[in-house]
Design a protein around this motif. Structure first.
Motif, mmCIF file in Angstrom:
data_model
loop_
_atom_site.group_PDB
_atom_site.id
_atom_site.type_symbol
_atom_site.label_atom_id
_atom_site.label_comp_id
_atom_site.label_asym_id
_atom_site.label_seq_id
_atom_site.Cartn_x
_atom_site.Cartn_y
_atom_site.Cartn_z
ATOM 1 N N GLY A 49 0.816 -1.215 0.000
ATOM 2 C CA GLY A 49 0.000 0.000 0.000
ATOM 3 C C GLY A 49 0.847 1.260 0.000
ATOM 4 O O GLY A 49 0.529 2.240 -0.671
ATOM 5 N N THR A 53 0.848 3.910 -3.010
ATOM 6 C CA THR A 53 0.533 5.303 -2.708
ATOM 7 C C THR A 53 1.646 6.217 -3.204
ATOM 8 O O THR A 53 1.381 7.279 -3.781
ATOM 9 C CB THR A 53 0.298 5.471 -1.200
ATOM 10 O OG1 THR A 53 -0.819 4.648 -0.820
ATOM 11 C CG2 THR A 53 0.012 6.912 -0.824
ATOM 12 N N ASN A 64 -4.264 3.836 -5.634
ATOM 13 C CA ASN A 64 -3.596 2.981 -4.653
ATOM 14 C C ASN A 64 -4.560 1.949 -4.072
ATOM 15 O O ASN A 64 -4.279 1.345 -3.045
ATOM 16 C CB ASN A 64 -2.977 3.822 -3.531
ATOM 17 C CG ASN A 64 -4.012 4.474 -2.637
ATOM 18 O OD1 ASN A 64 -5.187 4.564 -2.990
ATOM 19 N ND2 ASN A 64 -3.588 4.951 -1.494
ATOM 20 N N SER A 72 -6.816 0.526 1.590
ATOM 21 C CA SER A 72 -5.865 1.495 1.045
ATOM 22 C C SER A 72 -5.402 2.394 2.175
ATOM 23 O O SER A 72 -6.049 2.499 3.223
ATOM 24 C CB SER A 72 -6.534 2.326 -0.044
ATOM 25 O OG SER A 72 -6.902 1.507 -1.128
#
Length: 91
Positions: A49, A53, A64, A72
């Motif tokens: 994650g 991101t 993401n 997320s």
């Protein structure tokens, strides 16, 4: 700018201080994996994650979103990643 050159080029040039600085910068980027709040995601999901991101913030990918049932990263976690990316010259 030492941050825009690759470690290989720095080492060929004999710029060992530059190589060390680039390695430190890369190690600092890895701190993004520690930005998710403890217990909110498993270790692997937190790392994935964080990288997804970072790639969104860098404009490489569009989202993401993680596969179900993984969450997320939230706004605070995203902001922490942005600080790291800015500090290391990636955005």
């Amino acid at each position: 700018d030492v941050y825009k050159r690759q470690m290989y080029d720095l080492s060929v040039a004999g710029d060992w201080a530059g190589v060390a600085a680039e390695q430190d910068r890369i190690a600092d980027v890895f701190n993004i994996v520690y930005t998710p709040k403890p217990g909110r995601l498993s270790g692997n999901a937190a790392g994935l994650g964080a990288f997804k991101t970072a790639l969104v913030l860098m404009g490489v990918i569009k989202t993401n979103v993680m596969s179900t049932p993984m969450l997320s990263l939230d706004d605070d976690e995203t902001a922490a990643i942005k600080v790291i990316l800015e500090r290391t010259g990636l955005i």
